[in-house]
Design an enzyme around this catalytic site. Structure first.
Site, PDB file in Angstrom:
ATOM      1  CG  ASP A  84      -2.116  -0.818   1.138  1.00  0.00           C
ATOM      2  OD1 ASP A  84      -2.183  -1.643   0.220  1.00  0.00           O
ATOM      3  OD2 ASP A  84      -3.003  -0.676   2.001  1.00  0.00           O
ATOM      4  CG  HIS A 102      -4.134   2.858  -0.443  1.00  0.00           C
ATOM      5  ND1 HIS A 102      -5.120   2.109   0.162  1.00  0.00           N
ATOM      6  CD2 HIS A 102      -3.344   3.330   0.569  1.00  0.00           C
ATOM      7  CE1 HIS A 102      -4.934   2.123   1.478  1.00  0.00           C
ATOM      8  NE2 HIS A 102      -3.877   2.866   1.750  1.00  0.00           N
ATOM      9  CG  HIS A 127      -4.126   7.281   3.117  1.00  0.00           C
ATOM     10  ND1 HIS A 127      -4.429   7.257   4.463  1.00  0.00           N
ATOM     11  CD2 HIS A 127      -3.755   6.028   2.795  1.00  0.00           C
ATOM     12  CE1 HIS A 127      -4.244   6.042   4.944  1.00  0.00           C
ATOM     13  NE2 HIS A 127      -3.836   5.262   3.944  1.00  0.00           N
ATOM     14  CG  HIS A 187       2.162   0.249   4.495  1.00  0.00           C
ATOM     15  ND1 HIS A 187       1.817  -0.660   5.485  1.00  0.00           N
ATOM     16  CD2 HIS A 187       1.028   0.961   4.228  1.00  0.00           C
ATOM     17  CE1 HIS A 187       0.541  -0.494   5.798  1.00  0.00           C
ATOM     18  NE2 HIS A 187       0.038   0.480   5.058  1.00  0.00           N
TER      19      HIS A 187
END
Length: 272
Positions: A83, A134, A138, A228
């Site tokens: 991510d 994603h 965010h 990540h």
């Protein structure tokens, strides 16, 4: 952008049909709340999600025996996902994945990531990885009005399509937070939501050994691993994770391969 809070997906409202709904006895509210607190990996509400095995089972009978190089109805499959990239660490990660012959699924951020590293987005797609969204910035989608949700989902898809020639069909909501409104907009935009079953909480440590230990402790068949590549300790942990899971008999696949011969359906939420 704050992936550091990306820990446990919250309860999810069903996006239409429910596949794994339990029948018969249901615990009282207090017992259910206690059970939710105990589920530290994947949240307490599973009735609104679809497991990879369920997606495969719902595919048409008589489908081919293999899907690409792997048939996850027979193989012990697991999906590696990253991510919030691309980042300055992504080139090294792609080198490792190429060396290890491991495909991954990348859920990319638009602002300061896709825009900053377009060559890495192209490379991800060219080397056979699944490139997904994603969101743009965010934002927690469940807190936004409809128009902002559409913007958060459309902008990264437009950017990825310009760079790779292929529009994403998968997205991961920030912090795993989603609800019926998000499901409906995802369906409208042709997107399926993908959550996870394994988290290393790599935002809490730079220690590759600890990240590896956490992943290996949670790994299971049909698992979806959340990492990540923006954090310093994560990419160095990947070789050890890959080697250890291969030694246990796991085969690495992308999320679409994990679902095959089923396909991710827009508006649905997928989680082991």
């Amino acid at each position: 952008m704050s992936p550091s809070t990306e820990t446990v997906p919250p309860p999810i409202h069903a996006p239409g049909k429910t596949r794994a709904r339990r029948r018969g006895f249901r615990p009282p509210a207090l017992a259910l709340a206690a059970a939710c607190l105990a589920l530290t990996l994947s949240g307490c509400a599973r009735s609104g999600t679809t497991a990879p095995s369920a997606a495969r089972a719902e595919a048409a009978h008589g489908a081919p025996a293999a899907f690409g190089a792997v048939d996850c109805r027979r193989a012990r499959c697991i999906a590696l996902t990253f991510d919030a990239g691309p980042s300055e660490n992504s080139a090294r990660l792609l080198d490792i994945l190429k060396e290890k012959k491991v495909p991954a699924t990348f859920f990319l951020l638009g602002a300061r990531h896709i825009e900053r590293y377009p060559e890495l987005v192209r490379r991800m797609a060219a080397e056979g990885h699944e490139v997904a969204s994603h969101t743009w910035d965010h934002k927690i989608l469940t807190r936004l009005p409809d128009a902002r949700i559409r913007e958060e989902l459309t902008r990264p898809n437009d950017a990825i399509e310009r760079l790779t020639g292929r529009r994403p069909t998968l997205m991961r909501p920030p912090q795993g937070r989603t609800d019926a409104k998000v499901h409906a907009i995802c369906k409208e935009l042709g997107l399926a939501e993908v959550l996870w079953s394994v988290t290393a909480k790599d935002y809490t440590t730079d220690d590759p050994a600890l990240i590896t230990e956490r992943v290996l402790a949670q790994a299971s068949r049909d698992g979806i691993i959340l990492l990540h590549d923006i954090y310093r300790g994560t990419v160095p942990a990947v070789p050890g994770i890959v080697d250890a899971l291969k030694a246990r008999g796991y085969v690495f696949v992308t999320v679409p391969q994990l679902l095959a011969p089923g396909r991710a359906e827009a508006g649905e939420v997928y989680r082991p």
